[in-house]
Scaffold this motif. Structure first.
Motif, PDB file in Angstrom:
ATOM      1  N   GLY A 115      -6.246  -9.641  45.862  1.00 33.83           N
ATOM      2  CA  GLY A 115      -5.244  -8.899  44.943  1.00 33.83           C
ATOM      3  C   GLY A 115      -4.127  -9.504  44.758  1.00 33.83           C
ATOM      4  O   GLY A 115      -3.809 -10.623  44.301  1.00 33.83           O
ATOM      5  N   PHE A 155      -7.297 -17.969  41.652  1.00 32.73           N
ATOM      6  CA  PHE A 155      -6.793 -16.767  40.854  1.00 32.73           C
ATOM      7  C   PHE A 155      -8.119 -16.210  40.137  1.00 32.73           C
ATOM      8  O   PHE A 155      -8.719 -16.939  39.294  1.00 32.73           O
ATOM      9  CB  PHE A 155      -5.690 -16.831  40.157  1.00 32.73           C
ATOM     10  CG  PHE A 155      -4.966 -15.481  39.316  1.00 32.73           C
ATOM     11  CD1 PHE A 155      -4.147 -14.518  40.299  1.00 32.73           C
ATOM     12  CD2 PHE A 155      -5.422 -15.180  38.351  1.00 32.73           C
ATOM     13  CE1 PHE A 155      -3.925 -13.423  39.655  1.00 32.73           C
ATOM     14  CE2 PHE A 155      -5.014 -13.831  37.669  1.00 32.73           C
ATOM     15  CZ  PHE A 155      -4.349 -12.903  38.596  1.00 32.73           C
ATOM     16  N   HIS A 156      -8.440 -14.812  40.184  1.00 27.87           N
ATOM     17  CA  HIS A 156      -9.530 -14.242  39.481  1.00 27.87           C
ATOM     18  C   HIS A 156      -8.961 -13.244  38.623  1.00 27.87           C
ATOM     19  O   HIS A 156      -8.198 -12.524  38.966  1.00 27.87           O
ATOM     20  CB  HIS A 156     -10.520 -13.825  40.593  1.00 27.87           C
ATOM     21  CG  HIS A 156     -11.875 -13.527  39.829  1.00 27.87           C
ATOM     22  ND1 HIS A 156     -12.082 -12.247  39.283  1.00 27.87           N
ATOM     23  CD2 HIS A 156     -12.978 -14.086  40.084  1.00 27.87           C
ATOM     24  CE1 HIS A 156     -13.314 -11.996  38.983  1.00 27.87           C
ATOM     25  NE2 HIS A 156     -13.983 -13.092  39.608  1.00 27.87           N
ATOM     26  N   THR A 157      -9.560 -13.228  37.272  1.00 26.28           N
ATOM     27  CA  THR A 157      -8.891 -12.087  36.405  1.00 26.28           C
ATOM     28  C   THR A 157      -9.223 -10.815  37.033  1.00 26.28           C
ATOM     29  O   THR A 157      -8.478 -10.016  36.817  1.00 26.28           O
ATOM     30  CB  THR A 157      -9.412 -12.483  34.927  1.00 26.28           C
ATOM     31  OG1 THR A 157     -10.778 -12.615  35.070  1.00 26.28           O
ATOM     32  CG2 THR A 157      -8.828 -13.532  34.169  1.00 26.28           C
ATOM     33  N   GLN A 158     -10.513 -10.566  37.503  1.00 25.37           N
ATOM     34  CA  GLN A 158     -10.521  -9.264  37.772  1.00 25.37           C
ATOM     35  C   GLN A 158      -9.889  -9.075  39.354  1.00 25.37           C
ATOM     36  O   GLN A 158      -8.953  -8.071  39.825  1.00 25.37           O
ATOM     37  CB  GLN A 158     -11.981  -8.901  38.092  1.00 25.37           C
ATOM     38  CG  GLN A 158     -12.308  -7.469  38.585  1.00 25.37           C
ATOM     39  CD  GLN A 158     -13.833  -7.062  38.780  1.00 25.37           C
ATOM     40  OE1 GLN A 158     -14.717  -7.719  38.419  1.00 25.37           O
ATOM     41  NE2 GLN A 158     -13.737  -6.105  39.725  1.00 25.37           N
ATOM     42  N   PHE A 159     -10.097 -10.047  40.181  1.00 27.33           N
ATOM     43  CA  PHE A 159      -9.867  -9.596  41.721  1.00 27.33           C
ATOM     44  C   PHE A 159      -8.285 -10.410  42.191  1.00 27.33           C
ATOM     45  O   PHE A 159      -7.945 -10.131  43.256  1.00 27.33           O
ATOM     46  CB  PHE A 159     -10.849 -10.413  42.652  1.00 27.33           C
ATOM     47  CG  PHE A 159     -12.257  -9.750  42.473  1.00 27.33           C
ATOM     48  CD1 PHE A 159     -12.554  -8.521  42.638  1.00 27.33           C
ATOM     49  CD2 PHE A 159     -13.399 -10.705  42.138  1.00 27.33           C
ATOM     50  CE1 PHE A 159     -13.660  -7.867  42.219  1.00 27.33           C
ATOM     51  CE2 PHE A 159     -14.490  -9.991  42.184  1.00 27.33           C
ATOM     52  CZ  PHE A 159     -14.764  -8.769  42.152  1.00 27.33           C
ATOM     53  N   GLY A 160      -7.530 -10.832  41.139  1.00 28.86           N
ATOM     54  CA  GLY A 160      -6.341 -11.409  41.596  1.00 28.86           C
ATOM     55  C   GLY A 160      -6.388 -12.671  42.375  1.00 28.86           C
ATOM     56  O   GLY A 160      -7.310 -13.451  42.356  1.00 28.86           O
ATOM     57  N   TYR A 161      -5.384 -12.676  43.376  1.00 27.29           N
ATOM     58  CA  TYR A 161      -5.181 -13.876  44.149  1.00 27.29           C
ATOM     59  C   TYR A 161      -6.420 -13.960  45.159  1.00 27.29           C
ATOM     60  O   TYR A 161      -6.558 -12.838  45.928  1.00 27.29           O
ATOM     61  CB  TYR A 161      -3.827 -14.090  44.967  1.00 27.29           C
ATOM     62  CG  TYR A 161      -2.907 -14.343  43.935  1.00 27.29           C
ATOM     63  CD1 TYR A 161      -2.358 -15.632  43.536  1.00 27.29           C
ATOM     64  CD2 TYR A 161      -1.980 -13.219  43.508  1.00 27.29           C
ATOM     65  CE1 TYR A 161      -1.444 -15.921  42.721  1.00 27.29           C
ATOM     66  CE2 TYR A 161      -1.048 -13.824  42.419  1.00 27.29           C
ATOM     67  CZ  TYR A 161      -0.941 -14.852  42.241  1.00 27.29           C
ATOM     68  OH  TYR A 161       0.498 -15.238  41.356  1.00 27.29           O
ATOM     69  N   LEU A 162      -7.350 -14.870  45.221  1.00 29.19           N
ATOM     70  CA  LEU A 162      -8.459 -14.802  46.217  1.00 29.19           C
ATOM     71  C   LEU A 162      -8.312 -15.327  47.744  1.00 29.19           C
ATOM     72  O   LEU A 162      -7.365 -16.260  47.627  1.00 29.19           O
ATOM     73  CB  LEU A 162      -9.494 -15.636  45.349  1.00 29.19           C
ATOM     74  CG  LEU A 162     -10.021 -15.284  44.246  1.00 29.19           C
ATOM     75  CD1 LEU A 162     -11.222 -16.330  43.640  1.00 29.19           C
ATOM     76  CD2 LEU A 162     -10.534 -13.936  43.806  1.00 29.19           C
ATOM     77  N   LEU A 178      -5.803 -22.524  47.508  1.00 26.83           N
ATOM     78  CA  LEU A 178      -5.814 -23.562  46.331  1.00 26.83           C
ATOM     79  C   LEU A 178      -7.235 -23.390  45.693  1.00 26.83           C
ATOM     80  O   LEU A 178      -8.205 -23.177  46.515  1.00 26.83           O
ATOM     81  CB  LEU A 178      -5.676 -25.018  47.076  1.00 26.83           C
ATOM     82  CG  LEU A 178      -4.360 -25.294  47.716  1.00 26.83           C
ATOM     83  CD1 LEU A 178      -4.175 -26.653  48.310  1.00 26.83           C
ATOM     84  CD2 LEU A 178      -3.150 -24.881  46.740  1.00 26.83           C
ATOM     85  N   ALA A 179      -7.311 -23.552  44.398  1.00 30.41           N
ATOM     86  CA  ALA A 179      -8.527 -23.363  43.631  1.00 30.41           C
ATOM     87  C   ALA A 179      -9.815 -24.014  43.847  1.00 30.41           C
ATOM     88  O   ALA A 179     -10.879 -23.523  44.069  1.00 30.41           O
ATOM     89  CB  ALA A 179      -8.074 -23.411  42.170  1.00 30.41           C
TER      90      ALA A 179
END
Lengths: 355, 160
Positions: A171, A156-163, A35-36
């Motif tokens: 990713g 979720f991170h635009t570069q790394f995907g699912y954190l 969860l974010a």
């Protein structure tokens, strides 16, 4: 939840059917999701963890999931019941005993889908399928993930995907693993060669109960390492390709055994049944090794009185928590070995293969 | 050939040449393993701690004599307080924001583990829709109306 209702069933992963089930026992795909706005487990207080559970339960209850998942708390569950769920591949050993604090699992009555809450990551979604079914398992878990995502805000991170809590999962957060029964490669001493080849292409090989566990009964799990930089379809495709090759090797080795030393193999299988049906003390490990021989015997048509599903039932019911659930009380090590032998003797007599 | 220690067949053959002197060793796998001559096969779980140490401190001797200027001093996550040192000790991150605050430590690590740095798989629906919208505006700007219409439909279906 009363887990006793699960006891007579084999569960999805031991159903014994599905594609290529002579070699592939089961397929599993799991997704790590967090969860974010909440800290990961190492920084989470009991209140944070309780918040994760509240949100997860609500999402599970309100989501229109294909599998109806029911949530159970782990800390309030008896140790034996936790071990039982580990043996059924519904929770990890860590969730059962290695961790503390609020945590739990939701799973459906067919034992196909499960969601662990507050394991290493906030959520660990899992789908199990009997046989070789990577695409079906992925489609299932993708849908479950979509359904939960409608009500949960994932990190979720635009570069790394699912954190994820551990960078080894970031990713896709996906780990796909296929459980194989490879007795003939073991007998013909080719298994190490296969695994050396696998490590070169970055796939992991583990025993039945995952990380750090020994490969008992010729059962091996093969899974991906990489979660970042490749999409899910590509990762699944790479595993599929490797499994297809291993399937061919195993079948070639089985054919060679039948062709070159059928009599000796028949003898080995008959002795395995003899030991299983007449021992008065037997460990789980020995049972698994002998059942592996019996399972191979069935697939080589050296045996016709025992169906594969019966072998799967003996396999799961002779594991320690299952035995104790069947007995209705806890048993110490020695008692388990004797209860296991008694159970095997009775079951094999029932199957009519042992006189 | 038999193992020089026990009588099992020798499968590990070592030859080392020191000062033009050749030395040979023939061992079975078990004896070789007991003497740590065979590296254990890499386990399923990457040894994060070892890898991190290797990446952040590749020359321990040099680092020990000099003050560790290369070590980023003030890197702690402002959200959860996770430091590089703590992450190195446990191999686990403290919160999602660590991926930004400890980025300089994580990037070389991710490159080593995954041989990749950029996620190319599934994304949550909100992220997918946002990307489609950007692409749609780009398509409109480029007067590619067919593509723009396709993206508009995707956005509509996802919005349901």
């Amino acid at each position: 939840m009363n887990l006793d209702s699960l006891l007579p069933n084999l569960g999805e992963w031991l159903r014994g059917t599905g594609p290529e089930s002579d070699v592939v026992v089961s397929t599993r795909v799991r997704l790590a999701r967090n969860l974010a706005d909440l800290p990961f487990a190492t920084r989470a207080t009991a209140a944070h963890k309780a918040e994760v559970i509240t949100r997860a339960k609500e999402a599970l209850a309100k989501s229109d999931t294909q599998h109806k998942l029911e949530y159970t708390d782990i800390p309030s569950m008896a140790v034996l019941d936790r071990q039982f769920l580990v043996e059924r591949q519904l929770i990890s050993r860590e969730l059962a005993g290695g961790l503390d604090g609020p945590r739990g699992v939701a799973f459906d009555p067919t034992e196909t889908a499960s969601v662990m809450v507050n394991e290493e990551d906030h959520l660990r979604l899992q789908v199990l399928r009997s046989g070789f079914a990577l695409d079906e398992a992925w489609q299932d878990i993708d849908r479950l993930d979509d359904a939960l995502e409608q009500r949960l805000s994932y990190a979720f991170h635009t570069q790394f995907g699912y954190l994820t809590a551990c960078p080894t999962n970031v990713g896709t957060g996906m780990r796909a693993s296929v459980m194989l029964h490879l007795p003939a490669l073991g007998l013909t001493k080719q298994i190490d060669k296969v695994f050396r080849a696998l490590q070169k292409i970055n796939l992991a090989v583990r025993g039945l109960h995952g990380e750090g566990s020994r490969a008992f009964g010729d059962l091996y799990q093969i899974s991906n390492h990489v979660t970042l930089g490749k999409n899910e379809a590509k990762i699944l495709g790479e595993i599929r390709e490797v499994i297809v090759t291993i399937l061919q090797y195993e079948r070639q080795a089985r054919n060679a055994i039948v062709k070159e030393r059928r009599q000796a193999e028949h003898d080995r299988v008959a002795r395995a049944i003899g030991t299983l049906g007449s021992a008065t003390m037997i460990t789980a490990e020995e049972t698994m090794e002998l059942l592996s021989a019996v399972r191979l015997g069935i697939h080589l048509h050296l045996l016709d009185s025992i169906p594969v599903t019966a072998v799967n039932q003996l396999f799961i019911h002779t594991q320690s928590a299952h035995l104790q659930k069947l007995a209705g009380h806890t048993l110490d090590g020695e008692e388990r070995n004797s209860a296991r032998a008694k159970y095997l003797k009775a079951k094999l007599r029932e199957l009519g293969s042992h006189k | 050939m038999k193992c020089q220690i026990c009588d099992n067949p020798a499968t590990v053959h070592l030859t080392d040449i020191v000062n033009k002197k050749k030395r040979e060793l023939h061992l079975c796998e078990r004896c070789a393993r007991e003497r740590n001559l065979i590296p254990e096969p890499p386990g399923p779980q990457i040894d994060l701690k070892a890898l991190l140490n290797l990446l952040t401190n590749p020359f321990p001797q040099a680092g020990a004599t000099e003050p560790t200027t290369a070590e980023p001093v003030a890197t702690a996550c402002e959200a959860c307080g996770m430091t590089v040192a703590e992450f190195k000790a446990t191999g686990r991150l403290g919160c999602p924001h660590d991926y930004e605050s400890l980025r300089s430590t994580l990037e070389p690590l991710l490159e080593r583990i995954h041989r990749g740095m950029t996620h190319v798989g599934k994304a949550p629906r909100a992220v997918r829709v946002r990307d489609w919208k950007t692409q749609m505006h780009a398509a409109i700007a480029a007067e590619d109306y067919e593509e723009a219409a396709r993206l508009r439909d995707l956005i509509r279906t996802a919005g349901e």
